[in-house]
Write a protein that holds these residues in place. Sequence first.
Motif, short mmCIF file in Angstrom:
data_model
loop_
_atom_site.label_atom_id
_atom_site.label_comp_id
_atom_site.label_asym_id
_atom_site.label_seq_id
_atom_site.Cartn_x
_atom_site.Cartn_y
_atom_site.Cartn_z
N CYS A 1 3.42 -3.75 -5.18
CA CYS A 1 2.74 -2.59 -5.79
C CYS A 1 3.13 -1.30 -5.09
N HIS A 2 3.25 -1.34 -3.76
CA HIS A 2 3.61 -0.15 -3.00
C HIS A 2 5.00 0.34 -3.43
N ARG A 3 5.94 -0.59 -3.53
CA ARG A 3 7.30 -0.21 -3.96
C ARG A 3 7.29 0.30 -5.40
N GLN A 4 6.49 -0.33 -6.26
CA GLN A 4 6.43 0.09 -7.67
C GLN A 4 5.92 1.52 -7.80
N ILE A 5 4.92 1.88 -7.05
CA ILE A 5 4.39 3.25 -7.09
C ILE A 5 5.48 4.25 -6.75
N GLU B 1 -5.19 -10.94 2.70
CA GLU B 1 -5.86 -9.75 2.16
C GLU B 1 -5.67 -9.66 0.65
N THR B 2 -6.39 -8.74 0.03
CA THR B 2 -6.30 -8.51 -1.41
C THR B 2 -5.74 -7.11 -1.65
N CYS B 3 -4.81 -7.01 -2.59
CA CYS B 3 -4.22 -5.72 -2.96
C CYS B 3 -5.24 -4.90 -3.74
N ASP B 4 -5.42 -3.64 -3.36
CA ASP B 4 -6.36 -2.74 -4.04
C ASP B 4 -5.92 -2.39 -5.46
N LEU B 5 -4.65 -2.58 -5.77
CA LEU B 5 -4.14 -2.20 -7.09
C LEU B 5 -4.07 -3.39 -8.05
N CYS B 6 -3.41 -4.46 -7.64
CA CYS B 6 -3.23 -5.60 -8.56
C CYS B 6 -4.27 -6.70 -8.35
N SER B 7 -5.01 -6.63 -7.27
CA SER B 7 -6.07 -7.60 -6.94
C SER B 7 -5.55 -9.01 -6.64
N ARG B 8 -4.23 -9.14 -6.40
CA ARG B 8 -3.72 -10.46 -6.04
C ARG B 8 -4.12 -10.77 -4.60
N SER B 9 -4.33 -12.06 -4.35
CA SER B 9 -4.73 -12.50 -3.03
C SER B 9 -4.35 -13.97 -2.87
N PRO B 10 -4.01 -14.43 -1.68
CA PRO B 10 -3.87 -13.66 -0.44
C PRO B 10 -2.47 -13.07 -0.34
N VAL B 11 -2.39 -11.81 0.01
CA VAL B 11 -1.11 -11.12 0.18
C VAL B 11 -1.16 -10.31 1.47
N LYS B 12 0.02 -10.01 1.99
CA LYS B 12 0.12 -9.11 3.14
C LYS B 12 0.08 -7.70 2.55
N THR B 13 -0.77 -6.85 3.09
CA THR B 13 -0.89 -5.49 2.55
C THR B 13 -0.39 -4.45 3.54
N THR B 14 -0.01 -3.30 2.99
CA THR B 14 0.39 -2.15 3.79
C THR B 14 -0.45 -0.96 3.35
N GLU B 15 -0.60 -0.01 4.23
CA GLU B 15 -1.41 1.17 3.93
C GLU B 15 -0.60 2.18 3.12
N HIS B 16 -1.14 2.58 1.98
CA HIS B 16 -0.51 3.60 1.13
C HIS B 16 -1.38 4.85 1.20
#
Length: 95
Positions: A39-43, A3-18
């Motif tokens: 990104c989730h932890r950084q927020i 998947e792609t992170c909605d914040l940093c746009s890195r891919s492929p990464v495992k994402t979690t729902e924020h």
Amino acid sequence: MGETCDLCSRSPVKTTEHHLIPKQYGGVEGPTAMLCSACHRQIHALFTNEELAAFYHSVERLKDHPDMMKYLRWVKKQDPEKKITTRKSNRRKRK
């Protein structure tokens, strides 16, 4: 897992729902973003749930914060497989 992170746009990464509005402030059924764990932890290291509910409740507003901009410039250069550690911001430590 690709998947792609909605914040940093890195891919492929495992994402979690924020939850853009924290659940404790009524965001259970509200808008969400799919974020990589870094990104989730950084927020949550930068902002309190109160700040997230009051103002930083969109991906665009998160991206506009100066500390988040600096982080995003850095993290976009990191390998999506790399384990990234996060420290609580000095601003959050004082609260």
